[in-house]
Design an enzyme around this catalytic site. Structure first.
Site, PDB file in Angstrom:
ATOM      1  N   LEU A   1      36.914  45.756  40.591  1.00  0.00           N
ATOM      2  CA  LEU A   1      38.130  46.519  40.810  1.00  0.00           C
ATOM      3  C   LEU A   1      39.426  45.773  40.960  1.00  0.00           C
ATOM      4  O   LEU A   1      39.425  45.169  42.120  1.00  0.00           O
ATOM      5  CB  LEU A   1      38.120  47.807  41.600  1.00  0.00           C
ATOM      6  CG  LEU A   1      39.014  48.979  41.436  1.00  0.00           C
ATOM      7  CD1 LEU A   1      39.051  49.723  40.329  1.00  0.00           C
ATOM      8  CD2 LEU A   1      38.826  49.962  42.859  1.00  0.00           C
ATOM      9  N   HIS A   2      40.230  45.432  40.195  1.00  0.00           N
ATOM     10  CA  HIS A   2      41.365  44.569  40.363  1.00  0.00           C
ATOM     11  C   HIS A   2      42.708  45.079  39.754  1.00  0.00           C
ATOM     12  O   HIS A   2      43.677  44.444  39.960  1.00  0.00           O
ATOM     13  CB  HIS A   2      41.222  43.219  40.141  1.00  0.00           C
ATOM     14  CG  HIS A   2      41.123  42.734  38.752  1.00  0.00           C
ATOM     15  ND1 HIS A   2      39.989  43.218  37.662  1.00  0.00           N
ATOM     16  CD2 HIS A   2      42.032  42.135  37.740  1.00  0.00           C
ATOM     17  CE1 HIS A   2      40.283  42.824  36.538  1.00  0.00           C
ATOM     18  NE2 HIS A   2      41.275  42.220  36.556  1.00  0.00           N
ATOM     19  N   ARG A   3      42.646  45.838  38.546  1.00  0.00           N
ATOM     20  CA  ARG A   3      43.990  46.016  37.676  1.00  0.00           C
ATOM     21  C   ARG A   3      44.862  46.802  38.451  1.00  0.00           C
ATOM     22  O   ARG A   3      44.632  47.682  39.248  1.00  0.00           O
ATOM     23  CB  ARG A   3      43.482  46.560  36.443  1.00  0.00           C
ATOM     24  CG  ARG A   3      42.713  45.725  35.490  1.00  0.00           C
ATOM     25  CD  ARG A   3      42.738  46.263  33.865  1.00  0.00           C
ATOM     26  NE  ARG A   3      42.273  45.290  33.061  1.00  0.00           N
ATOM     27  CZ  ARG A   3      42.741  44.500  32.410  1.00  0.00           C
ATOM     28  NH1 ARG A   3      44.068  44.576  32.509  1.00  0.00           N
ATOM     29  NH2 ARG A   3      41.984  43.644  31.305  1.00  0.00           N
TER      30      ARG A   3
ATOM     31  N   ARG B   1      43.320  41.289  45.913  1.00  0.00           N
ATOM     32  CA  ARG B   1      44.483  42.114  45.580  1.00  0.00           C
ATOM     33  C   ARG B   1      43.791  43.439  46.099  1.00  0.00           C
ATOM     34  O   ARG B   1      44.510  44.277  46.515  1.00  0.00           O
ATOM     35  CB  ARG B   1      45.058  42.111  44.306  1.00  0.00           C
ATOM     36  CG  ARG B   1      45.876  43.317  43.829  1.00  0.00           C
ATOM     37  CD  ARG B   1      46.001  43.319  42.181  1.00  0.00           C
ATOM     38  NE  ARG B   1      47.163  43.833  41.751  1.00  0.00           N
ATOM     39  CZ  ARG B   1      48.348  43.499  41.093  1.00  0.00           C
ATOM     40  NH1 ARG B   1      48.240  42.294  40.930  1.00  0.00           N
ATOM     41  NH2 ARG B   1      49.232  44.358  41.033  1.00  0.00           N
TER      42      ARG B   1
ATOM     43  N   ASP C   1      36.870  47.792  36.219  1.00  0.00           N
ATOM     44  CA  ASP C   1      38.277  48.000  35.242  1.00  0.00           C
ATOM     45  C   ASP C   1      38.463  46.479  34.649  1.00  0.00           C
ATOM     46  O   ASP C   1      39.541  46.363  34.001  1.00  0.00           O
ATOM     47  CB  ASP C   1      39.431  48.524  36.180  1.00  0.00           C
ATOM     48  CG  ASP C   1      39.915  47.228  37.314  1.00  0.00           C
ATOM     49  OD1 ASP C   1      39.165  46.420  37.333  1.00  0.00           O
ATOM     50  OD2 ASP C   1      40.745  47.885  38.078  1.00  0.00           O
TER      51      ASP C   1
END
Length: 363
Positions: free
Chosen positions: A206-208, A243, A283
């Site tokens: 998960l990073h977007r 992030r 994602d």
């Protein structure tokens, strides 16, 4: 012929891997620029070492935030290198700010641009990646489309057919390289999950920006993950992206029980984690492809995807960010047979792309 390869994120390192190796094997004149867009010494170093790649000749160290500032600074610094080196062609891959800035710098200097993974479309202009990939395609001279659908997207946008080549996706090359390397992925994975039985855990990435920079959406996703654990009683292993870790702290979001947060891992270890997972939640566009190649069901935590092939073959489903929908999609994918065909190619895309480039300059 001198080739410049520009990259800036770990997915770009992975997907440029076979092209770089082909350049080495053919003794071609090439050099690598790393923009530093997502650079961290511990993460990028293990990716270069794990994939047996040479270190970049140019490290631009662009760590700034904000799309305009970051893209502009990469553009400025890449231009300086290109003016010094004056390559015949610049190769970029994907849809990051590095891709847009690198392609634009080359185009303005009248240097040919080759876009690897051209033609992908989510048809959602709210995504910065969609803007980047569209603009990069329209200033590129050689467009390496991974699949026929990507080629069709480019033709519909008015790009000449003779500039488009369907090559397969270089992610297959990288996955096959790791899978065929008997020394990789052996022993304990550095996440301390090596004691968990195969298929007895789920894997999360998960990073977007659209997920992690939105506090409500990020909280909903983790609430959904909690529901998934409560129903299926399998731990969700999450190598935490820097992030996302920062935004979890900033939004004061508590990670539910059953979600095991671990340090980021190299590509070899991550492929092993994917291969042995019962289900992947992500994602990431690249992880959607990798799960399809590895025959592991995937649930995508987005509302759209530029990898529609994964939906069509049945390896993937779009879940968005609503908790109940995430649970529903996970249960559905776990009930399916994992017998789809891999639509992304034969693992020889890097060689195919270099054949095209060499033929282009010999013509």
């Amino acid at each position: 012929m001198k080739i410049c390869i520009i990259l800036g994120t770990r997915p770009e390192i992975i997907k440029m891997h076979s092209i770089i190796k082909e350049c080495e094997d053919r003794n071609l004149d090439f050099f690598i620029i790393h923009s530093g867009q997502h650079y961290s010494d511990n993460m990028d170093k293990i990716f270069f070492e794990g994939l047996e790649l040479p270190q970049p000749e140019y490290m631009l160290d662009v760590h700034v935030q904000g799309h305009g500032r970051q893209t502009g600074l990469i553009l400025q610094k890449v231009e300086q290198v290109l003016l010094k080196e004056m390559p015949d062609i610049v190769l970029v891959e994907g849809d990051t700010n590095t891709v847009l800035a690198g392609a634009l710098a080359a185009a303005k200097l009248h240097i040919n641009v080759g876009h690897v993974e051209a033609g992908l479309r989510s048809f959602d202009r709210r995504m910065p990646e969609e803007v980047n990939r569209v603009l990069a395609d329209h200033i590129s001279d050689l467009l390496f489309a991974p699949v026929l659908k990507a080629r069709d997207n480019l033709i519909r946008e008015g790009i000449h057919d003779e500039n488009i080549y369907v090559t397969g996706n270089t992610i297959v090359d990288a996955v096959y390289f790791i899978a065929g390397d008997k020394s990789s992925g052996q022993g304990n994975v550095s996440t301390n999950v090596s004691t968990i039985d195969n298929k007895d855990y789920f894997l999360l990435t998960l990073h977007r920006q659209e997920n992690v920079d939105n506090g409500e959406r990020l909280k909903n996703i983790f609430n959904g993950l909690g529901l998934v654990y409560n129903k299926h009683k399998k731990p969700v292993i999450y190598p935490v992206h820097p992030r996302t870790g920062k935004m979890l702290r900033d939004f004061n979001i508590t990670v539910p029980y059953g979600i095991k947060c671990v340090r980021p891992v190299g590509f070899s270890d991550f492929i092993k984690l994917q291969t042995n997972a019962g289900l992947i939640l992500t994602d990431s566009g690249g992880v959607q492809e990798e799960s399809c190649i590895l025959q592991v069901p995937c649930v995508t935590l987005r509302d759209s995807t530029e990898r529609p092939e994964t939906l069509e073959v049945g390896s993937n489903i779009l879940a968005g960010a609503e908790p109940e929908r995430i649970l529903e999609c996970c249960s559905y994918m776990l009930s399916k047979e994992n017998n789809w065909d891999n639509p992304f190619g034969d693992g020889k895309s890097g060689a195919r792309i270099l054949d095209i480039i060499e033929g282009y300059y010999k013509a």
